[in-house]
Design a protein around this motif. Structure first.
Motif, PDB file in Angstrom:
ATOM      1  N   LEU A   1       0.812  -0.985  -0.185  1.00 12.37           N
ATOM      2  CA  LEU A   1      -0.017   0.222   0.074  1.00 12.37           C
ATOM      3  C   LEU A   1       0.719   1.234   0.199  1.00 12.37           C
ATOM      4  O   LEU A   1       0.594   2.283  -0.684  1.00 12.37           O
ATOM      5  N   SER A   2       2.161   1.055   0.755  1.00 12.45           N
ATOM      6  CA  SER A   2       2.657   2.518   0.850  1.00 12.45           C
ATOM      7  C   SER A   2       3.517   2.637  -0.360  1.00 12.45           C
ATOM      8  O   SER A   2       3.640   3.852  -0.789  1.00 12.45           O
ATOM      9  N   GLU A   3       3.714   1.683  -1.007  1.00  6.19           N
ATOM     10  CA  GLU A   3       4.453   1.764  -2.315  1.00  6.19           C
ATOM     11  C   GLU A   3       3.630   2.642  -3.365  1.00  6.19           C
ATOM     12  O   GLU A   3       4.013   3.525  -4.287  1.00  6.19           O
ATOM     13  N   LYS A   4       2.325   2.128  -3.497  1.00  9.81           N
ATOM     14  CA  LYS A   4       1.479   2.754  -4.289  1.00  9.81           C
ATOM     15  C   LYS A   4       1.183   4.073  -3.745  1.00  9.81           C
ATOM     16  O   LYS A   4       1.105   5.087  -4.479  1.00  9.81           O
ATOM     17  N   ILE A   5       0.897   4.457  -2.585  1.00 12.41           N
ATOM     18  CA  ILE A   5       0.538   5.647  -2.126  1.00 12.41           C
ATOM     19  C   ILE A   5       1.703   6.469  -2.456  1.00 12.41           C
ATOM     20  O   ILE A   5       1.498   7.767  -2.903  1.00 12.41           O
ATOM     21  N   LYS A   6       2.998   6.380  -2.450  1.00  9.80           N
ATOM     22  CA  LYS A   6       4.079   7.120  -2.896  1.00  9.80           C
ATOM     23  C   LYS A   6       4.363   7.616  -4.205  1.00  9.80           C
ATOM     24  O   LYS A   6       4.542   8.878  -4.499  1.00  9.80           O
ATOM     25  N   THR A   7       3.185   6.898  -5.263  1.00 11.43           N
ATOM     26  CA  THR A   7       3.280   7.517  -6.517  1.00 11.43           C
ATOM     27  C   THR A   7       2.108   8.290  -6.708  1.00 11.43           C
ATOM     28  O   THR A   7       2.108   8.930  -7.885  1.00 11.43           O
ATOM     29  N   LEU A   8       1.074   8.660  -5.713  1.00 15.10           N
ATOM     30  CA  LEU A   8       0.193   9.648  -5.630  1.00 15.10           C
ATOM     31  C   LEU A   8       0.252  10.835  -4.797  1.00 15.10           C
ATOM     32  O   LEU A   8       1.307  10.852  -4.051  1.00 15.10           O
TER      33      LEU A   8
ATOM     34  N   LEU B   1      -2.505  -2.880  13.227  1.00 13.65           N
ATOM     35  CA  LEU B   1      -0.905  -2.599  13.097  1.00 13.65           C
ATOM     36  C   LEU B   1      -0.687  -1.717  11.741  1.00 13.65           C
ATOM     37  O   LEU B   1       0.184  -0.842  11.802  1.00 13.65           O
ATOM     38  N   LEU B   2      -1.495  -1.606  11.032  1.00 14.81           N
ATOM     39  CA  LEU B   2      -1.497  -1.204   9.649  1.00 14.81           C
ATOM     40  C   LEU B   2      -1.178   0.529   9.726  1.00 14.81           C
ATOM     41  O   LEU B   2      -0.498   0.925   9.091  1.00 14.81           O
ATOM     42  N   PRO B   3      -2.182   1.174  10.760  1.00 15.74           N
ATOM     43  CA  PRO B   3      -1.643   2.679  10.419  1.00 15.74           C
ATOM     44  C   PRO B   3      -0.330   3.072  11.086  1.00 15.74           C
ATOM     45  O   PRO B   3       0.215   3.834  10.296  1.00 15.74           O
ATOM     46  N   GLY B   4      -0.110   2.507  11.989  1.00 15.93           N
ATOM     47  CA  GLY B   4       1.495   2.656  12.476  1.00 15.93           C
ATOM     48  C   GLY B   4       2.537   2.312  11.328  1.00 15.93           C
ATOM     49  O   GLY B   4       3.354   3.103  10.955  1.00 15.93           O
ATOM     50  N   LYS B   5       2.462   1.040  10.608  1.00 18.34           N
ATOM     51  CA  LYS B   5       3.188   0.639   9.680  1.00 18.34           C
ATOM     52  C   LYS B   5       3.333   1.637   8.564  1.00 18.34           C
ATOM     53  O   LYS B   5       4.408   1.975   8.289  1.00 18.34           O
ATOM     54  N   ILE B   6       2.022   1.740   8.073  1.00 15.03           N
ATOM     55  CA  ILE B   6       2.315   2.738   6.890  1.00 15.03           C
ATOM     56  C   ILE B   6       2.579   4.257   7.445  1.00 15.03           C
ATOM     57  O   ILE B   6       3.297   4.906   6.608  1.00 15.03           O
ATOM     58  N   SER B   7       2.292   4.789   8.546  1.00 12.34           N
ATOM     59  CA  SER B   7       2.989   5.948   8.998  1.00 12.34           C
ATOM     60  C   SER B   7       4.367   6.001   8.872  1.00 12.34           C
ATOM     61  O   SER B   7       5.117   6.906   8.564  1.00 12.34           O
ATOM     62  N   SER B   8       4.969   4.876   9.546  1.00 11.88           N
ATOM     63  CA  SER B   8       6.290   4.769   9.376  1.00 11.88           C
ATOM     64  C   SER B   8       7.023   4.375   8.092  1.00 11.88           C
ATOM     65  O   SER B   8       7.905   5.124   7.675  1.00 11.88           O
ATOM     66  N   LEU B   9       6.344   3.803   7.163  1.00 13.93           N
ATOM     67  CA  LEU B   9       6.766   3.570   5.941  1.00 13.93           C
ATOM     68  C   LEU B   9       6.884   4.783   5.008  1.00 13.93           C
ATOM     69  O   LEU B   9       7.520   5.267   4.377  1.00 13.93           O
ATOM     70  N   LEU B  10       5.879   5.741   5.190  1.00 19.22           N
ATOM     71  CA  LEU B  10       5.631   7.011   4.484  1.00 19.22           C
ATOM     72  C   LEU B  10       6.447   8.288   5.286  1.00 19.22           C
ATOM     73  O   LEU B  10       6.382   8.954   4.561  1.00 19.22           O
ATOM     74  N   GLY B  11       6.589   8.044   6.541  1.00 21.24           N
ATOM     75  CA  GLY B  11       7.330   8.831   7.213  1.00 21.24           C
ATOM     76  C   GLY B  11       6.511  10.256   7.565  1.00 21.24           C
ATOM     77  O   GLY B  11       6.887  11.519   7.579  1.00 21.24           O
ATOM     78  N   ILE B  12       4.988   9.990   7.831  1.00 25.64           N
ATOM     79  CA  ILE B  12       4.086  11.125   8.009  1.00 25.64           C
ATOM     80  C   ILE B  12       3.598  10.789   9.288  1.00 25.64           C
ATOM     81  O   ILE B  12       3.387   9.725   9.818  1.00 25.64           O
ATOM     82  N   PRO B  13       2.983  11.725  10.308  1.00 23.79           N
ATOM     83  CA  PRO B  13       2.426  11.790  11.391  1.00 23.79           C
ATOM     84  C   PRO B  13       1.129  10.886  11.358  1.00 23.79           C
ATOM     85  O   PRO B  13       0.441  10.919  10.297  1.00 23.79           O
ATOM     86  N   LEU B  14       1.056  10.308  12.216  1.00 24.26           N
ATOM     87  CA  LEU B  14      -0.340   9.408  12.305  1.00 24.26           C
ATOM     88  C   LEU B  14      -1.298  10.008  13.232  1.00 24.26           C
ATOM     89  O   LEU B  14      -0.878  10.236  14.583  1.00 24.26           O
ATOM     90  N   LEU B  15      -2.363  10.314  13.278  1.00 27.86           N
ATOM     91  CA  LEU B  15      -3.682  10.922  13.774  1.00 27.86           C
ATOM     92  C   LEU B  15      -4.508   9.797  14.225  1.00 27.86           C
ATOM     93  O   LEU B  15      -5.493   9.466  12.980  1.00 27.86           O
ATOM     94  N   GLY B  16      -4.304   8.993  15.249  1.00 31.16           N
ATOM     95  CA  GLY B  16      -5.203   7.741  14.991  1.00 31.16           C
ATOM     96  C   GLY B  16      -6.449   7.797  16.004  1.00 31.16           C
ATOM     97  O   GLY B  16      -6.650   8.441  16.578  1.00 31.16           O
TER      98      GLY B  16
END
Lengths: 297, 251
Positions: free
Chosen positions: B104-111, B129-144
């Motif tokens: 998912l993060s790889e796809k998001i990075k192209t958009l 776990l997904l919100p934290g993982k994606i926030s980490s992979l994209l390097g963006i803050p998570l408002l959960g």
């Protein structure tokens, strides 16, 4: 073997420390304001995280501690913050994680864990080389030890997130986890006003009032902190009385540990009767007052 | 007056309809054959939240599903609620959140995006776990765990539900927001929307994934109920029994 446990909730942390200190040497990381009541639960070291914690800066602080201390195992208690931190830490370490375990055993170099699957319909037992886990609350009863933890202060870095406001919830005094008897109501009560009709019964049995997910979240007839279920509180009272609760698996997962279960439901085929020791099929508005009367005699 | 519009990505999960899943009465093992798929309820809340922001402020909502053969029908449901563009990435092989987050993060990075919105947990595994993982992979803050989202010019304000209190958080774009069920009541799309959605195009892609897991399943069974199951249909008989049981528990 050495491990570290993180939790932003004191109550679940003391349970986890009690459980894991019997398996290995454990340290713990907690928000600094929680340090005081935690020093007698067997953590060798207690890292007190100072400052306002968010998913990013808490993860960073824990990663720093992990890097220095080279723990064999990392346990993160399942809370809103804990699950986020677990996601970030497992990604940063590039390590596989098993989520929501409620049992953990070491078997030579392997780890055996149990967790609920398929929305709580089954229990999956797994064997793995995993070193990081999120842990469900209620693994064991907390108990103190004689040794006191050494407290180490850790300053949290700034977060990319800022806190605008903190809003206290009005009724966070509900203590379902320690209740002897819980009277839990479901969708079957029909409307919010019916709770008034159940209250004399709750008082007669000296119980705590709880509810299913629809009652607490969807209709908000009861506050959220009274919700029993996979996504709410996990309770194990001496007696659990389910009134008008059909017994969806999400609910069962939250009350399965109850010693005795009573169910009252008008639907004979409601799944709650499969999970009940005693039950009556019928109209709760007749049965509940009749029980109050019988109890007073 | 400046009109702000937002690029929103919503991550949609399709799960087996666990309410319809049964377990084998002798072995206790799950019977997954023939059980239909459904859009995970929290994904519906996420879609609704994204669409409401678009309706109020303008912008575009892109839905992404990492799924399989049946994911197009889920995307059509998302279209009917108001998602503009849909991408289905095939190759989802099971429950490995690390892999899902990576794809998912790889796809998001192209958009282009200001906000990524997703459910905070899903009803089948509850890993969260997904919100934290994606926030980490994209390097963006998570408002959960959001129950409200208020986008402003440079920042977004979110009310977050915690176990014993709520907090209002603020973060600068781009952010990832996970939503809690209480955030909204997802709409039931009108028939016309459903018909229209059925004709819309979905971008189908494929992820090449290898799942190198050390986890092996020893058993997966329904826990046995050892309850007494003494159920009375006659209240006259049942009430004395229940009264006795309650009195014993009160001692």
């Amino acid at each position: 073997m050495r491990g570290i446990v993180f939790s932003d909730k004191t109550e679940t942390l003391v349970q986890a420390l009690t459980f894991f200190r019997q398996k290995m040497e454990v340290d713990a990381a907690v928000p600094a304001e929680n340090t005081q009541p935690l020093q007698e639960y067997g953590a060798k070291r207690l890292y007190a995280l100072q400052g306002t914690g968010f998913s990013d800066n808490v993860s960073e602080a824990i990663l720093g501690i992990i890097e220095r201390e080279k723990y064999d195992f990392i346990f993160i208690m399942s809370t809103a913050l804990g699950r986020e931190v677990a996601g970030i830490i497992s990604d940063r370490l590039g390590k596989e994680i098993i989520a929501e375990v409620f049992d953990f055993n070491l078997d030579n170099s392997k780890v055996r864990t149990k967790r609920f699957a398929w929305g709580g319909k089954t229990v999956t037992e797994e064997e793995s080389d995993c070193r990081i886990f999120t842990v469900m609350p209620g693994m064991t009863e907390a108990s103190r030890t004689s040794e006191k933890s050494e407290v180490v202060q850790v300053k949290l870095n700034d977060s990319k997130i800022s806190l605008v406001q903190s809003i206290p919830k009005s009724s966070s005094t509900v203590d379902l986890e320690h209740a002897n008897i819980i009277v839990s109501v479901g969708r079957g009560i029909g409307k919010k006003e019916s709770i008034d009709l159940v209250m004399p019964f709750v008082r007669a049995v000296k119980g705590e009032l709880a509810g299913s997910r629809p009652v607490c979240l969807d209709y908000q007839w009861l506050s959220e902190d009274r919700q029993v279920g996979l996504s709410g509180r996990k309770v194990k009272p001496k007696l659990y009385i389910a009134i008008g609760i059909s017994g969806q698996i999400q609910h069962i997962a939250g009350m399965r540990g109850s010693k005795t279960v009573i169910a009252i439901n008008k639907d004979k085929s409601a799944p709650i009767f499969e999970e009940a020791d005693f039950g009556i099929v019928g109209d709760l508005f007749q049965i509940v007052p009749a029980l109050v009367k019988a109890l007073q005699q | 007056m400046i009109y702000l519009t937002y690029n929103i990505i919503v991550l949609i999960k399709q799960i087996l309809d666990i309410d319809q899943m049964k377990t084998n009465s002798t072995t206790g093992e799950p019977i997954t054959d023939g059980v239909p798929m459904r859009v995970e309820n929290l994904s519906k809340n996420a879609i609704e939240a994204a669409v409401r922001i678009k309706e109020k402020y303008g912008g575009k909502v892109t839905g992404i599903i990492f799924g399989g053969e049946q994911s197009s029908s889920a995307m059509k449901e998302a279209y009917a609620i108001g998602v503009d563009d849909g991408i289905v990435i095939k190759g989802y092989s099971g429950r490995n959140p690390a892999l899902t987050a990576k794809v998912l993060s790889e796809k998001i990075k192209t958009l282009q995006y200001d906000m990524v919105i997703l459910g905070n947990q899903s009803a089948d595994t509850y890993t969260g776990l997904l919100p934290g993982k994606i926030s980490s992979l994209l390097g963006i803050p998570l408002l959960g765990n959001a129950i409200s989202i208020d986008p402003e010019e440079k920042e977004v304000k979110v009310t977050r539900v915690l176990e014993d209190h709520n907090v209002v958080l603020k973060g600068s774009y781009p952010v990832i927001i996970s939503v809690s069920q209480e955030i909204n009541e997802p709409r039931l799309p009108a028939v016309l929307q459903i018909i229209k959605a059925g004709k819309r195009e979905i971008k189908i892609e494929k992820a090449a994934v290898t799942d190198a897991s050390s986890i092996s399943v020893i058993s997966d069974r329904a826990p046995k109920s050892e309850r007494k199951k003494e159920i009375y249909e006659d209240q006259e008989k049942g009430i004395p029994v229940l009264t006795r049981v309650i009195k014993e528990a009160m001692l």
